[in-house]
Design a protein around this motif. Sequence first.
Motif: not given
Length: 140
Positions: A39-48, A53-58, A66-73, A111-116
Amino acid sequence: MATSVTVPLPQEALQRLRRGAGAAGKSLEQFVVDRLLEAVPPLPDEVPTSLKTELEAMEHMDDDALREVAESQLQPRHQRTYSRLLGKSAAGTISARETETLATLGEEARRLTLKKAHAYRLLKWRGVQIPSRRQLESPR
């Protein structure tokens, strides 16, 4: 090291958790821990590292961003190339240069899938209604 936390639960929630634990063949405690980790987002330390930095900024973005990122393709041109090269790879007719392009586009897609996924999870964590899997999979 594990730390104990006491959380008062409504009877209905406790019954659901016990039932789920039984169905999963796990102890109630392990089942609850598993569900919490989902249920909780992964810690950015657990990703490449390149995405850290991108995930921490999110985590500091507002819901609209966030919706814009989630809907990006992927860019449509990249998606077409990626699909074509996947087909060529499966058919065994892909060149070395095309293999490199496929790898680059594949990395971009991952990368896009992880960010979404991170954006959707943050939105859900904030209590924002997110689309169901069925809604996400249906063509617009």
